[in-house]
Write an enzyme that holds these catalytic residues in place. Structure first.
Site, short mmCIF file in Angstrom:
data_model
loop_
_atom_site.label_atom_id
_atom_site.label_comp_id
_atom_site.label_asym_id
_atom_site.label_seq_id
_atom_site.Cartn_x
_atom_site.Cartn_y
_atom_site.Cartn_z
N THR A 157 27.00 67.16 -30.51
CA THR A 157 28.41 66.75 -30.52
C THR A 157 28.59 65.93 -29.26
O THR A 157 27.74 65.99 -28.36
CB THR A 157 29.34 68.00 -30.48
OG1 THR A 157 29.40 68.57 -31.78
CG2 THR A 157 30.75 67.70 -30.04
N GLY B 87 33.90 71.82 -38.63
CA GLY B 87 33.53 72.64 -37.47
C GLY B 87 34.69 72.85 -36.52
O GLY B 87 35.87 72.65 -36.86
N ASP B 88 34.35 73.23 -35.30
CA ASP B 88 35.37 73.53 -34.30
C ASP B 88 35.92 72.29 -33.60
O ASP B 88 37.03 72.32 -33.07
CB ASP B 88 34.78 74.46 -33.22
CG ASP B 88 33.59 73.80 -32.53
OD1 ASP B 88 32.70 73.28 -33.24
OD2 ASP B 88 33.55 73.80 -31.28
N1 ASP Z 1 30.32 72.27 -32.73
C1 ASP Z 1 29.80 71.30 -33.65
C2 ASP Z 1 30.15 71.73 -35.05
O1 ASP Z 1 30.06 72.90 -35.34
C3 ASP Z 1 28.34 71.12 -33.55
C4 ASP Z 1 27.81 71.06 -32.15
O2 ASP Z 1 28.53 70.91 -31.20
O3 ASP Z 1 26.61 71.15 -31.97
O4 ASP Z 1 30.46 70.90 -35.86
#
Ligand code: ASP
Length: 306
Positions: free
Chosen positions: A174, A204-205
């Site tokens: 990300t 996602g978050d």
């Molecule tokens: N948090 C991101 C998601 O779940 C992925 C990541 O940051 O690696 O989409």
């Protein structure tokens, strides 16, 4: 007053034993470019919001990171990108989920914040806001990288064989930025392709305010990276803000507790970059590494991976 900025290129770092000096140099140079893009805005008196937008655009343009160009593939071999931006002055926010089209998804998130009464948008309605705002689209090939495609094939093969492990470099990544400008305002932005081989429609978050992205001048600005599902279930960014407001934690105490105590209880691996109202930076992670960098007029410039 002092300004500062911190960025990340994800907690999905290449394990140290697979990192060559050439690759490490390329990652460091890419982080340095994005940091400079944001820092330049702040140094010339620009806003934290413009600084995080500039830094995240630079990281999205960089194929090494999982956002914009170089985003990971869904299990159907497509790209579905999530992004968010938040302004700590008034807690206005714009978020977009599951889009394919805008070259810089963070610009679309910002247009949603600035041109609508909504916070989170998806689908054709979101894309229309971008077109109306004159945000540049890119064809599907623009987002393609052979490395991410090979990673998808490898992931699907390992899944079929029952040998899938949780190598973060294969699974996710990300990009994000947080900043405090010379006027004392905070902002945060995050952008991602999500998790490799995610189901179509999974969010996602990153585009969820209070989970992967948050900014409020009273406490802090946060951009997270890691296992999105755990970050959502824990409301990671809100939890840090709440610990500062209600328990009197410093940013470093709150962020460290959430990343190193609370997240592991949910098997959540990852980390975050954060900045407090005075411009102090925290960047904890509970995994092997996190591509990260920070700078400011009163802090030492740093670019780090492990
Ligand atoms: N948090 C991101 C998601 O779940 C992925 C990541 O940051 O690696 O989409």
């Amino acid at each position: 007053m002092a300004y500062s900025i911190a960025i990340h290129g994800g907690a999905g770092v290449l394990p140290a034993q697979h990192m060559t000096p050439e690759r490490e140099a390329a990652f460091r140079a890419a982080l340095d470019r994005a940091l400079t893009a944001g820092e330049t805005v702040l140094a010339s008196g620009g806003s934290a919001l413009d600084a995080v937008t500039a830094a995240v655009c630079a990281l999205e343009d960089e194929p090494l990171f999982n956002a914009g160009r170089g985003a990971v593939f869904t299990r159907d071999g497509r790209h579905e990108m999530d992004a968010a931006v938040m302004d700590g002055r008034d807690r206005r926010a714009g978020c977009v989920a599951g889009v394919m089209g805008p070259r810089n998804p963070v610009r679309l998130a910002r247009a949603i914040m600035e041109r609508t009464d909504h916070v989170l948008m998806i689908g054709e309605g979101a894309l229309r806001i971008g077109r109306d705002a004159g945000i540049e689209d890119a064809p599907e090939e623009y987002f393609f990288t052979q490395e991410r495609y090979d990673t998808l094939q490898e992931t699907l093969r390992m899944e079929a064989e029952g040998t899938l492990d949780d190598d973060p470099a294969r699974r996710h990544g990300t990009v994000g930025a947080v900043a405090r400008d010379a006027a004392g305002n905070l902002a945060a932005a995050t952008s991602t392709g999500g998790m490799t081989a995610k189901r179509s429609g999974r969010v996602g978050d990153s585009p969820l305010i209070g989970a992967g992205t948050f900014a409020c001048n009273r406490t802090c600005a946060i951009s997270a990276t890691g296992d999105g599902e755990a970050f959502i279930r824990l409301s990671v960014a809100h939890e840090i803000d709440a610990r500062m407001r209600l328990a009197g934690d410093t940013l470093a105490e709150a962020a460290d507790h959430v990343v190193n105590v609370a997240l592991p209880e949910l098997n959540g691996s990852g980390g975050l970059v954060a900045i407090d109202a005075e411009g102090r930076v925290s960047a904890p992670f509970n995994c092997e590494g996190m591509y990260r960098a920070w700078a400011g007029d009163a802090i030492e410039r740093e670019v780090a991976i492990y």
